[in-house]
Design a protein around this motif. Structure first.
Motif, PDB file in Angstrom:
ATOM      1  N   HIS A 176       0.822  -1.220   0.000  1.00  0.00           N
ATOM      2  CA  HIS A 176       0.000   0.000   0.000  1.00  0.00           C
ATOM      3  C   HIS A 176       0.856   1.271   0.000  1.00  0.00           C
ATOM      4  CE1 HIS A 176      -3.344  -2.663   0.756  1.00  0.00           C
ATOM      5  NE2 HIS A 176      -2.717  -3.135   1.818  1.00  0.00           N
ATOM      6  N   SER A 177       1.995   1.212  -0.654  1.00  0.00           N
ATOM      7  CA  SER A 177       2.892   2.352  -0.701  1.00  0.00           C
ATOM      8  C   SER A 177       3.611   2.366  -2.040  1.00  0.00           C
ATOM      9  CB  SER A 177       3.927   2.255   0.431  1.00  0.00           C
ATOM     10  OG  SER A 177       5.004   3.134   0.202  1.00  0.00           O
ATOM     11  N   VAL A 178       3.493   3.483  -2.743  1.00  0.00           N
ATOM     12  CA  VAL A 178       4.173   3.624  -4.028  1.00  0.00           C
ATOM     13  C   VAL A 178       5.683   3.532  -3.835  1.00  0.00           C
ATOM     14  CG1 VAL A 178       4.664   5.221  -5.930  1.00  0.00           C
ATOM     15  CG2 VAL A 178       2.334   4.977  -5.088  1.00  0.00           C
ATOM     16  N   GLU A 179       6.194   4.227  -2.807  1.00  0.00           N
ATOM     17  CA  GLU A 179       7.638   4.243  -2.579  1.00  0.00           C
ATOM     18  C   GLU A 179       8.166   2.841  -2.262  1.00  0.00           C
ATOM     19  OE1 GLU A 179       5.515   6.288  -0.890  1.00  0.00           O
ATOM     20  OE2 GLU A 179       5.921   8.172  -1.929  1.00  0.00           O
ATOM     21  N   GLU A 180       7.491   2.148  -1.358  1.00  0.00           N
ATOM     22  CA  GLU A 180       7.923   0.802  -0.993  1.00  0.00           C
ATOM     23  C   GLU A 180       7.838  -0.140  -2.202  1.00  0.00           C
ATOM     24  OE1 GLU A 180       9.321  -0.323   1.789  1.00  0.00           O
ATOM     25  OE2 GLU A 180       9.146   1.565   2.859  1.00  0.00           O
ATOM     26  N   SER A 181       6.791   0.012  -2.996  1.00  0.00           N
ATOM     27  CA  SER A 181       6.620  -0.831  -4.183  1.00  0.00           C
ATOM     28  C   SER A 181       7.713  -0.562  -5.207  1.00  0.00           C
ATOM     29  CB  SER A 181       5.243  -0.599  -4.805  1.00  0.00           C
ATOM     30  OG  SER A 181       4.237  -0.898  -3.876  1.00  0.00           O
ATOM     31  N   GLU A 182       8.057   0.704  -5.376  1.00  0.00           N
ATOM     32  CA  GLU A 182       9.146   1.050  -6.287  1.00  0.00           C
ATOM     33  C   GLU A 182      10.468   0.475  -5.786  1.00  0.00           C
ATOM     34  OE1 GLU A 182       8.831   5.320  -6.440  1.00  0.00           O
ATOM     35  OE2 GLU A 182       7.225   5.241  -7.933  1.00  0.00           O
ATOM     36  N   GLU A 183      10.669   0.486  -4.479  1.00  0.00           N
ATOM     37  CA  GLU A 183      11.875  -0.100  -3.898  1.00  0.00           C
ATOM     38  C   GLU A 183      11.932  -1.604  -4.172  1.00  0.00           C
ATOM     39  OE1 GLU A 183      14.612   1.191  -2.416  1.00  0.00           O
ATOM     40  OE2 GLU A 183      13.828   3.163  -2.932  1.00  0.00           O
ATOM     41  N   VAL A 184      10.777  -2.268  -4.082  1.00  0.00           N
ATOM     42  CA  VAL A 184      10.733  -3.703  -4.376  1.00  0.00           C
ATOM     43  C   VAL A 184      11.159  -3.945  -5.817  1.00  0.00           C
ATOM     44  CG1 VAL A 184       9.184  -5.674  -4.737  1.00  0.00           C
ATOM     45  CG2 VAL A 184       9.043  -4.347  -2.620  1.00  0.00           C
ATOM     46  N   VAL A 185      10.622  -3.172  -6.747  1.00  0.00           N
ATOM     47  CA  VAL A 185      10.977  -3.334  -8.167  1.00  0.00           C
ATOM     48  C   VAL A 185      12.480  -3.139  -8.357  1.00  0.00           C
ATOM     49  CG1 VAL A 185      10.675  -2.381 -10.497  1.00  0.00           C
ATOM     50  CG2 VAL A 185       8.688  -2.691  -9.013  1.00  0.00           C
TER      51      VAL A 185
END
Length: 190
Positions: A43-52
């Motif tokens: 539920h976080s754009v920043e965290e999701s981008e970090e995962v990618v």
């Protein structure tokens, strides 16, 4: 005459030889779906981008370890993504309780003033897109994907939990992720 796109396995072979354009091609193929899967859990754009970023940096480092005999490239990538998502969830669970209890009213008010309305709108739109895409999957595929990626069950645990063979779980996850990738790609093109 237009050349055929490289297979994922060929791209990994080239990445292992340090071909940055191959990494870029693989990134273009899978970054959106990995981001969408991560976002559904985090539920976080920043965290999701970090995962990618974590996934593709790991691909760059360990692409030579990929074994086509053990599974498809997309399955391997989604396994890497799942691992990074679970790592982030664990990290967030460790840090969130301690910061939540130490906040006082002034900290809460200042946080409320910092809310970015555009960011909130983006998150709401992204969330709706992912939910819509997940709802377009057949029920059997959606269930195993949710159990694997959003509740952290292993494929063996899913097989036991819903009483189906492990091979069926693997097939449903693979087919579901493939369909989800296609649905999200089509939605992004609109």
């Amino acid at each position: 005459m237009e050349s055929l796109p490289a297979t994922d396995a060929l791209l990994l072979t080239k990445i292992a030889q340090r071909d940055q354009s191959a990494l870029s091609t693989l990134y273009d193929r899978y970054a959106k779906i990995i981001h969408a899967i991560a976002f559904k859990s985090l539920h976080s754009v920043e965290e999701s981008e970090e995962v990618v970023l974590d996934v593709f940096s790991q691909v760059w480092r360990i692409s030579d370890r990929y074994d086509a005999q053990k599974g498809r490239v997309d399955t391997w990538l989604f396994t890497l993504a799942r691992s990074r998502i679970l790592d982030r969830l664990r990290k967030l669970q460790r840090t969130t309780p301690s910061t939540t209890f130490s906040m006082d009213a002034t900290q809460i008010e200042s946080k409320a003033d910092d809310i970015d309305l555009f960011q909130e709108a983006f998150l709401a739109e992204r969330r709706a897109l992912i939910i819509t895409a997940m709802n377009k999957l057949p029920h059997e595929q959606r269930v195993v994907i949710e159990l694997a990626y959003y509740q952290g069950f292993t494929q063996s645990q899913i097989a036991r939990k819903i009483g189906i063979p492990l091979g069926t779980v693997k097939t449903r996850i693979r087919l579901g992720l493939s369909k989800l990738k296609s649905i999200l790609a089509n939605e992004q093109d609109l």
